[in-house]
Design a protein around this motif. Structure first.
Motif, PDB file in Angstrom:
ATOM      1  N   GLU A 133      45.717  38.843  35.598  1.00 24.82           N
ATOM      2  CA  GLU A 133      45.265  39.424  34.333  1.00 24.82           C
ATOM      3  C   GLU A 133      43.961  38.805  33.860  1.00 24.82           C
ATOM      4  N   LEU A 134      43.887  37.475  33.838  1.00 23.15           N
ATOM      5  CA  LEU A 134      42.680  36.832  33.308  1.00 23.15           C
ATOM      6  C   LEU A 134      41.486  37.085  34.213  1.00 23.15           C
TER       7      LEU A 134
ATOM      8  N   LEU B  22      41.132  41.226  42.862  1.00 24.08           N
ATOM      9  CA  LEU B  22      41.377  40.177  41.868  1.00 24.08           C
ATOM     10  C   LEU B  22      42.851  40.110  41.486  1.00 24.08           C
ATOM     11  N   ARG B  23      43.505  41.263  41.445  1.00 30.38           N
ATOM     12  CA  ARG B  23      44.924  41.296  41.081  1.00 30.38           C
ATOM     13  C   ARG B  23      45.832  40.788  42.209  1.00 30.38           C
ATOM     14  N   ASP B  24      45.360  40.793  43.443  1.00 34.71           N
ATOM     15  CA  ASP B  24      46.173  40.364  44.581  1.00 34.71           C
ATOM     16  C   ASP B  24      46.137  38.843  44.737  1.00 34.71           C
ATOM     17  N   VAL B  25      46.705  38.165  43.781  1.00 37.05           N
ATOM     18  CA  VAL B  25      46.687  36.709  43.779  1.00 37.05           C
ATOM     19  C   VAL B  25      47.561  36.156  44.906  1.00 37.05           C
ATOM     20  N   ALA B  26      48.694  36.759  45.165  1.00 37.48           N
ATOM     21  CA  ALA B  26      49.561  36.288  46.261  1.00 37.48           C
ATOM     22  C   ALA B  26      48.823  36.384  47.593  1.00 37.48           C
ATOM     23  N   GLY B  27      48.090  37.472  47.807  1.00 34.66           N
ATOM     24  CA  GLY B  27      47.303  37.604  49.032  1.00 34.66           C
ATOM     25  C   GLY B  27      46.214  36.548  49.111  1.00 34.66           C
TER      26      GLY B  27
END
Length: 166
Positions: free
Chosen positions: A18-19, A42-47
């Protein structure tokens, strides 16, 4: 400073996603047709966590204020680093936390990590036209331009390369 820098945990991923998008939208980096594709990255933090070390800046109350990805040479996320260089990417600070030194604290943590690893330099890229505040911060930290590594990931997006020799 009331900010703690620590490794990101999976419980932080939603806040980082989100941030990151909010920060990139706030400073105009998701304009010009980049929005959908790069916002998804940016939203694919796990990746991202599979290919880089993630750090977060956390307020005393536990709120995640910012994050950054540390990429070693050969990492799938690495864009411009060479052997012996640490690269960091996707440094993002929530718009509500900007001006508190969060970005500088995250960048400093990356430099500290590079020193721990025995890296000879730290490298980064900034957007040319919308990255002026980041560029000023990096200059004040001792980063210098390395124009021979500038590049365009897509049309109308110019990335400027920077280096801090250690």
């Amino acid at each position: 400073m009331d900010i703690v820098i620590r490794p990101a945990e999976s419980d932080d991923y939603a806040a980082i996603a989100e941030l990151s998008v909010l920060a990139y939208v706030d400073d105009g980096q998701l304009a010009e047709g980049v929005g959908g594709h790069y916002a998804a990255r940016l939203r694919d933090v796990a990746g991202r966590a599979k290919d880089a070390s993630l750090l977060v800046a956390v307020d005393v109350d536990g709120t995640v204020l910012g994050s950054v990805a540390i990429c070693l040479p050969g990492s799938p996320l690495a864009e411009i680093n060479r052997p012996g260089e640490l690269e960091f990417r996707m440094l993002a600070v929530h718009p509500d936390a900007q001006g508190r030194g969060v970005g500088r604290a995250l960048a400093t943590a990356c430099v500290d990590r590079a020193r721990e690893l025995g890296s000879r330099a730290v490298v980064i890229c900034t957007r040319d036209e919308v990255g002026k505040p980041a560029q000023a911060m990096y200059r004040s930290m001792g980063f210098t331009r390395i124009p021979d590594r500038d590049w365009n990931p897509i049309a109308n997006v110019q990335l400027l390369a920077w280096e801090l020799a250690l």
